[in-house]
Design a protein around this motif. Structure first.
Motif, PDB file in Angstrom:
ATOM      1  N   GLU A 153      -6.057   6.408  -7.867  1.00  0.00           N
ATOM      2  CA  GLU A 153      -6.915   5.301  -7.440  1.00  0.00           C
ATOM      3  C   GLU A 153      -6.210   4.357  -6.470  1.00  0.00           C
ATOM      4  O   GLU A 153      -6.756   3.313  -6.119  1.00  0.00           O
ATOM      5  N   LYS A 154      -4.986   4.706  -6.056  1.00  0.00           N
ATOM      6  CA  LYS A 154      -4.196   3.891  -5.120  1.00  0.00           C
ATOM      7  C   LYS A 154      -3.928   2.490  -5.655  1.00  0.00           C
ATOM      8  O   LYS A 154      -3.837   1.515  -4.911  1.00  0.00           O
ATOM      9  N   LYS A 155      -3.792   2.384  -6.976  1.00  0.00           N
ATOM     10  CA  LYS A 155      -3.489   1.110  -7.625  1.00  0.00           C
ATOM     11  C   LYS A 155      -1.978   0.963  -7.773  1.00  0.00           C
ATOM     12  O   LYS A 155      -1.254   1.954  -7.768  1.00  0.00           O
ATOM     13  N   PRO A 156      -1.500  -0.265  -7.927  1.00  0.00           N
ATOM     14  CA  PRO A 156      -0.057  -0.476  -8.069  1.00  0.00           C
ATOM     15  C   PRO A 156       0.483   0.098  -9.378  1.00  0.00           C
ATOM     16  O   PRO A 156      -0.235   0.162 -10.387  1.00  0.00           O
ATOM     17  N   ILE A 157       1.744   0.503  -9.346  1.00  0.00           N
ATOM     18  CA  ILE A 157       2.446   0.975 -10.533  1.00  0.00           C
ATOM     19  C   ILE A 157       3.753   0.192 -10.642  1.00  0.00           C
ATOM     20  O   ILE A 157       4.158  -0.496  -9.708  1.00  0.00           O
ATOM     21  N   SER A 158       4.417   0.329 -11.774  1.00  0.00           N
ATOM     22  CA  SER A 158       5.644  -0.429 -12.008  1.00  0.00           C
ATOM     23  C   SER A 158       6.807   0.109 -11.179  1.00  0.00           C
ATOM     24  O   SER A 158       6.801   1.245 -10.716  1.00  0.00           O
ATOM     25  N   TRP A 159       7.830  -0.734 -11.033  1.00  0.00           N
ATOM     26  CA  TRP A 159       9.044  -0.321 -10.326  1.00  0.00           C
ATOM     27  C   TRP A 159       9.725   0.825 -11.055  1.00  0.00           C
ATOM     28  O   TRP A 159      10.330   1.699 -10.427  1.00  0.00           O
ATOM     29  N   VAL A 160       9.632   0.844 -12.372  1.00  0.00           N
ATOM     30  CA  VAL A 160      10.224   1.947 -13.142  1.00  0.00           C
ATOM     31  C   VAL A 160       9.592   3.268 -12.719  1.00  0.00           C
ATOM     32  O   VAL A 160      10.291   4.258 -12.477  1.00  0.00           O
ATOM     33  N   ASN A 161       8.278   3.283 -12.590  1.00  0.00           N
ATOM     34  CA  ASN A 161       7.585   4.505 -12.192  1.00  0.00           C
ATOM     35  C   ASN A 161       7.824   4.853 -10.726  1.00  0.00           C
ATOM     36  O   ASN A 161       7.922   6.028 -10.381  1.00  0.00           O
ATOM     37  N   ILE A 162       7.944   3.852  -9.875  1.00  0.00           N
ATOM     38  CA  ILE A 162       8.298   4.118  -8.478  1.00  0.00           C
ATOM     39  C   ILE A 162       9.676   4.776  -8.436  1.00  0.00           C
ATOM     40  O   ILE A 162       9.900   5.729  -7.688  1.00  0.00           O
ATOM     41  N   GLY A 163      10.582   4.290  -9.274  1.00  0.00           N
ATOM     42  CA  GLY A 163      11.912   4.891  -9.366  1.00  0.00           C
ATOM     43  C   GLY A 163      11.855   6.344  -9.810  1.00  0.00           C
ATOM     44  O   GLY A 163      12.565   7.206  -9.266  1.00  0.00           O
ATOM     45  N   PRO A 214      12.014   4.055  -2.030  1.00  0.00           N
ATOM     46  CA  PRO A 214      10.728   3.369  -2.197  1.00  0.00           C
ATOM     47  C   PRO A 214      10.000   3.124  -0.875  1.00  0.00           C
ATOM     48  O   PRO A 214       8.781   3.229  -0.807  1.00  0.00           O
ATOM     49  N   GLY A 215      10.733   2.833   0.184  1.00  0.00           N
ATOM     50  CA  GLY A 215      10.125   2.602   1.489  1.00  0.00           C
ATOM     51  C   GLY A 215       9.458   3.826   2.074  1.00  0.00           C
ATOM     52  O   GLY A 215       8.651   3.723   2.996  1.00  0.00           O
ATOM     53  N   ASP A 216       9.767   5.001   1.538  1.00  0.00           N
ATOM     54  CA  ASP A 216       9.097   6.228   1.967  1.00  0.00           C
ATOM     55  C   ASP A 216       7.720   6.368   1.312  1.00  0.00           C
ATOM     56  O   ASP A 216       6.887   7.138   1.774  1.00  0.00           O
ATOM     57  N   ILE A 217       7.510   5.602   0.243  1.00  0.00           N
ATOM     58  CA  ILE A 217       6.280   5.710  -0.549  1.00  0.00           C
ATOM     59  C   ILE A 217       5.339   4.536  -0.305  1.00  0.00           C
ATOM     60  O   ILE A 217       4.137   4.713  -0.197  1.00  0.00           O
ATOM     61  N   ILE A 218       5.904   3.329  -0.263  1.00  0.00           N
ATOM     62  CA  ILE A 218       5.082   2.115  -0.147  1.00  0.00           C
ATOM     63  C   ILE A 218       5.506   1.285   1.059  1.00  0.00           C
ATOM     64  O   ILE A 218       6.617   1.421   1.562  1.00  0.00           O
ATOM     65  N   VAL A 241       0.841  -1.197   0.000  1.00  0.00           N
ATOM     66  CA  VAL A 241       0.000   0.000   0.000  1.00  0.00           C
ATOM     67  C   VAL A 241       0.878   1.250   0.000  1.00  0.00           C
ATOM     68  O   VAL A 241       2.052   1.203   0.366  1.00  0.00           O
ATOM     69  N   TYR A 242       0.276   2.362  -0.404  1.00  0.00           N
ATOM     70  CA  TYR A 242       0.982   3.642  -0.395  1.00  0.00           C
ATOM     71  C   TYR A 242       0.952   4.229   1.013  1.00  0.00           C
ATOM     72  O   TYR A 242      -0.091   4.274   1.652  1.00  0.00           O
ATOM     73  N   LYS A 243       2.088   4.668   1.488  1.00  0.00           N
ATOM     74  CA  LYS A 243       2.195   5.296   2.802  1.00  0.00           C
ATOM     75  C   LYS A 243       1.802   6.767   2.740  1.00  0.00           C
ATOM     76  O   LYS A 243       1.431   7.350   3.753  1.00  0.00           O
ATOM     77  N   ILE A 244       1.927   7.366   1.560  1.00  0.00           N
ATOM     78  CA  ILE A 244       1.645   8.791   1.380  1.00  0.00           C
ATOM     79  C   ILE A 244       0.707   8.971   0.198  1.00  0.00           C
ATOM     80  O   ILE A 244       0.538   8.061  -0.611  1.00  0.00           O
ATOM     81  N   ASP A 245       0.121  10.144   0.098  1.00  0.00           N
ATOM     82  CA  ASP A 245      -0.645  10.511  -1.089  1.00  0.00           C
ATOM     83  C   ASP A 245       0.387  11.048  -2.086  1.00  0.00           C
ATOM     84  O   ASP A 245       0.848  12.180  -1.970  1.00  0.00           O
ATOM     85  N   VAL A 246       0.775  10.205  -3.035  1.00  0.00           N
ATOM     86  CA  VAL A 246       1.871  10.530  -3.945  1.00  0.00           C
ATOM     87  C   VAL A 246       1.557  11.776  -4.775  1.00  0.00           C
ATOM     88  O   VAL A 246       2.413  12.653  -4.927  1.00  0.00           O
TER      89      VAL A 246
END
Length: 74
Positions: A39-49, A59-63, A4-9
């Motif tokens: 929508e708080k749906k998952p995104i790819s690792w590339v986009n998390i990067g 990443p741990g600051d976000i998810i 889950v997302y820890k923050i509102d990205v």
């Protein structure tokens, strides 16, 4: 999903000067990724990067992982 997302990205990006128009116009994130974040749906690792680079975070600051009760044991 246990991740889950820890923050509102989207809000955090806006706070750091990246509103959705800038994200789209400068092709920092695709519209589908922006919608998935809303929508708080998952995104790819590339986009998390990409988000980590924009927000200068890890990443741990976000998810985070949240164990669900109905999850099968490994």
């Amino acid at each position: 999903m246990p991740i889950v997302y820890k923050i509102d990205v989207i809000s955090e990006l806006k706070t750091n000067g990246y509103n959705t128009n800038i994200l789209r116009k400068e092709k920092l994130l695709a519209e589908g990724v922006i919608q998935a974040l809303r929508e708080k749906k998952p995104i790819s690792w590339v986009n998390i990067g990409k988000i980590c680079k924009l927000l200068q975070c890890q990443p741990g600051d976000i998810i985070e992982y949240i164990e669900s009760e109905n999850e099968e044991s490994i």
